[in-house]
Structure formats: C-alpha cells, structure tokens
Design an enzyme around this catalytic site. Structure first.
Site, mmCIF file in Angstrom:
data_model
loop_
_atom_site.group_PDB
_atom_site.id
_atom_site.type_symbol
_atom_site.label_atom_id
_atom_site.label_comp_id
_atom_site.label_asym_id
_atom_site.label_seq_id
_atom_site.Cartn_x
_atom_site.Cartn_y
_atom_site.Cartn_z
ATOM 1 N N LYS A 134 -6.186 0.052 -3.705
ATOM 2 C CA LYS A 134 -5.655 -0.489 -4.970
ATOM 3 C C LYS A 134 -6.802 -0.963 -5.863
ATOM 4 C CE LYS A 134 -1.140 -0.024 -4.755
ATOM 5 N NZ LYS A 134 -0.462 0.884 -5.685
ATOM 6 N N GLY B 288 11.216 4.984 -3.943
ATOM 7 C CA GLY B 288 10.823 3.708 -3.331
ATOM 8 C C GLY B 288 11.550 2.547 -3.999
ATOM 9 N N TYR C 58 -5.157 -0.235 2.231
ATOM 10 C CA TYR C 58 -4.305 -0.272 1.031
ATOM 11 C C TYR C 58 -4.950 -1.138 -0.064
ATOM 12 C CZ TYR C 58 -0.105 -1.853 -1.597
ATOM 13 O OH TYR C 58 0.817 -2.189 -2.555
ATOM 14 N N ASP D 206 5.228 16.484 -2.940
ATOM 15 C CA ASP D 206 4.180 15.639 -2.388
ATOM 16 C C ASP D 206 3.141 15.341 -3.479
ATOM 17 O OD1 ASP D 206 2.095 14.564 -0.933
ATOM 18 O OD2 ASP D 206 2.315 15.982 0.730
ATOM 19 N N ILE D 207 2.790 14.079 -3.631
ATOM 20 C CA ILE D 207 1.791 13.687 -4.630
ATOM 21 C C ILE D 207 0.439 14.354 -4.354
ATOM 22 C CG2 ILE D 207 1.059 11.574 -3.387
ATOM 23 C CD1 ILE D 207 1.548 11.791 -7.154
HETATM 24 C C1 AKB Z 1 2.622 -4.928 0.940
HETATM 25 O O1 AKB Z 1 2.967 -5.889 1.640
HETATM 26 O O2 AKB Z 1 1.860 -4.034 1.321
HETATM 27 C C2 AKB Z 1 3.111 -4.879 -0.485
HETATM 28 C C3 AKB Z 1 2.105 -5.466 -1.419
HETATM 29 C C4 AKB Z 1 1.827 -6.918 -1.385
HETATM 30 O O3 AKB Z 1 1.530 -4.765 -2.187
HETATM 31 N N1 AKB Z 1 4.349 -5.560 -0.607
#
Ligand code: AKB
Length: 337
Positions: A157, A13, A153, A53-54
C-alpha cells in the site's frame, strides 16, 4: 464512439459492493466492474460486469481500449492477514495489478488529453510501530510519521501510494513533450465495518466478526487482546470518503494521500458495545500472537485533519451513530431474515 464509464476493480469485495450500490443509486454513471467473482444476483443490473483477473494485462488493455474510462476506483487487493500467508501473490496482485492499471490510466490520460482520476484505497497498514510503548506514546499519527510497515500488504500500500504519486507528477519527466498525467488520489482507511458484508483476509476483521457472530447467536473467540486499540469506520463513511475525494477540486488538494477516520476503540470496548445490543453474546479472547503482532504495529488512532481541511472530510457516523443507527439495526435485520 467509446462508452464513458467508471471502472471499479475488486467490485465484489466489501468496499466494492457498497460503492457500486451507491454509485448506481445516483444514476449518474455507467459502471464497468471487474472481479474474479461474479456479481451477486441483486447487483446484476447495476453494472457491466467482467469476471477477470487484475493480473490479466491483455484483458485490462482490452477494457481500457473498448471503454472511455474517466474515473477508476482500484479496490482489488489481497488484505493483510491473507498477504502474510501468500506474500509473493499479494505483491503480484497489490503492486503488479496497481502498476499495470496506473500505466494504462496514464496512457488513457494522454490519449484523451484529459487526466483520468485514479482513486486508490490505502490503509493504516502503511504504518508500523516497533513496540507497544511507541504506539501508545504516538497516539494519533499523521500521514508521514511511522511509515515502517511490517506486512507485505502494508509495504504494498505504501509503495503504491508512491507509485501513484509518481504517475501523477513525474511520469515521463524527461520526455520533450510532457504528456497529460493522470490524477491520483488516495485515502488511508482504518478498519471498515459493514452491516451487509463480511470481511475476509484482513486483520481488523475481529471487529465485524464479533458483531456478526453475536447477531447470529454464535460464540466468538476474538483473536486479539482486550486492550488492542485500532481506528475504525462504518462502511457508508468509507464510501463518502472515496466519492468526496474523487470530486474534490484539484486546487484544494495539498497532498495525494489522506488519512480518514471515524472513531477508535479497544477490542474490549468493541465487545461491550456488542454486548449492549446482544446481551447473550458469548465473546471470549484468545489472542493469536502473529495477528496480534500486526495489530500492535498499527496506530491506535490517526490524524485526519488534512482531509478535513482540504476537502471537507467529516464522518457522518461517530461511534454511537455507527453502532446504534447503522450496524446494530441492519445486522439484526440481516440475520432475522
Ligand atoms: C486489513 O485488516 O488488512 C484491512 C486494512 C486495515 O486495510 N482491513
């Protein structure tokens, strides 16, 4: 004897490639890289690369058993926009993958009698504002304000920060012999911009996309409004943040999660900087309401005073240096070739 290595997941990445290059250039580390994809050919000699693969728990266990993993940069993740199209898969990769690696690192710490350092990039996606008024009123936010993420996401996180903290402080808290725990450290990144790679699947991608399209002479329709404001950082500073946090003395850390930022600007200001370098660039604004909603929920700026105080974080690239010394010349060069 097992070979001592630094493990980098998601190594192909954007952050991964920059980190591999930087660590390899110091010659101090033997690198073990993991990604679904092969390493680009120019990186072939820089690491022991495993295509995998993770989510393959057996493969992860094999790697941790075969190598003496001292330091982990766990970069593998599905980003915010892609995660909204495949939320369950995002959860599996972002949470399931992290959980498995945390567990293996915890076991490895115990076996060696010495903590494995586990460095985890988190994100401004961990924040969530309900509306533009509260975003504007908040201005710079510190780590533990407005933690109400609206994306899978962002939820992943924020939760993985908590999981990391758990493995760092409380894992096996009821065992009669407390094991040696791992050493978890995390930075919350703003949008990252590289001159050498393109992001994919993120929501801050409009910045780098605008810049790279202009350098290629291609028109670009920006998917957010002109007044959308977010914090950003040039890739070399992101690598500095990861490396500096990884070597910071334990006693200097008052937290395990730190904001880091370099500058903040609106999409219109981004366009103006691109136009100053590429006056013929054709940049228009055609907001995508759903991606706009995500950007509107993220802070316009973040407070990184804790990182500055605790481990001396200081970005080398302010907005002028980022554009004038790093992004524009390198991107120009890249497409000229
Ligand atoms: C995203 O846009 O998903 C990433 C982030 C801000 O973590 N660049």
């Amino acid at each position: 004897m097992r070979k001592k290595v630094v493990l980098i997941t998601g190594a192909v990445g954007e952050i991964g490639q920059a980190l591999v290059k930087k660590l390899a250039s110091t010659g101090d580390h033997r690198l073990l890289t993991l990604d679904l994809r092969p390493m680009p050919s120019e990186f072939a000699d820089l690491s022991i690369h495993v295509e995998g693969d993770i989510l393959d728990a057996n493969m992860l266990t094999r790697l941790i058993t075969e190598y003496d993993v001292d330091l982990i940069f766990h970069l593998a993740a599905l980003l915010s926009t892609r995660g909204e199209f495949a939320p369950e898969l995002a959860h599996q990769i972002n949470v399931g993958g992290t959980m498995k690696l945390l567990q293996l690192a915890a076991e490895q710490s115990q076996r060696r009698g010495h903590p494995v350092r586990f460095i985890f990039p988190s994100s401004i996606a961990a924040y969530g504002f309900p509306d533009l008024e509260s975003k504007a009123a908040a201005g710079k936010v510190s780590e533990w304000e407005w933690n109400h993420p609206t994306t899978m996401y962002g939820c992943n996180k924020l939760y993985c920060e908590m999981l990391g903290n758990y493995y760092h402080r409380n894992y096996q808290q009821l065992a009669s012999n407390r094991p040696v725990l791992l050493d978890f450290r995390s930075v919350r990144f703003p949008g990252l911009i590289s001159a050498f790679t393109m992001p994919s699947g993120g929501t801050t991608d409009y910045g780098p996309e605008m810049l790279h399209a202009a350098a290629k002479g291609e028109p670009y329709a920006c998917f957010v409004r002109e007044d959308s404001q977010l914090p950003f950082m040039a890739m070399p500073d992101a690598i500095t943040a990861l490396l500096d946090l990884s070597t910071a003395p334990t006693e200097s850390l008052s937290s395990r999660v730190y904001n880091v930022v370099s500058f903040s600007l609106t999409a219109a200001e981004f366009r103006d900087r691109v136009l100053a370098a590429f006056p013929d660039a054709q940049i228009t604004f055609d907001p995508d309401l759903r991606r706009q909603g995500i950007v509107d929920s993220w802070p316009e700026d973040i407070d990184d005073s804790a990182a500055r105080r605790d481990w001396g974080w200081s970005p080398a690239y302010d907005i002028d240096r980022a554009f004038n010394d790093f992004l524009i010349p390198n991107i120009r060069d890249r497409y000229r070739k």
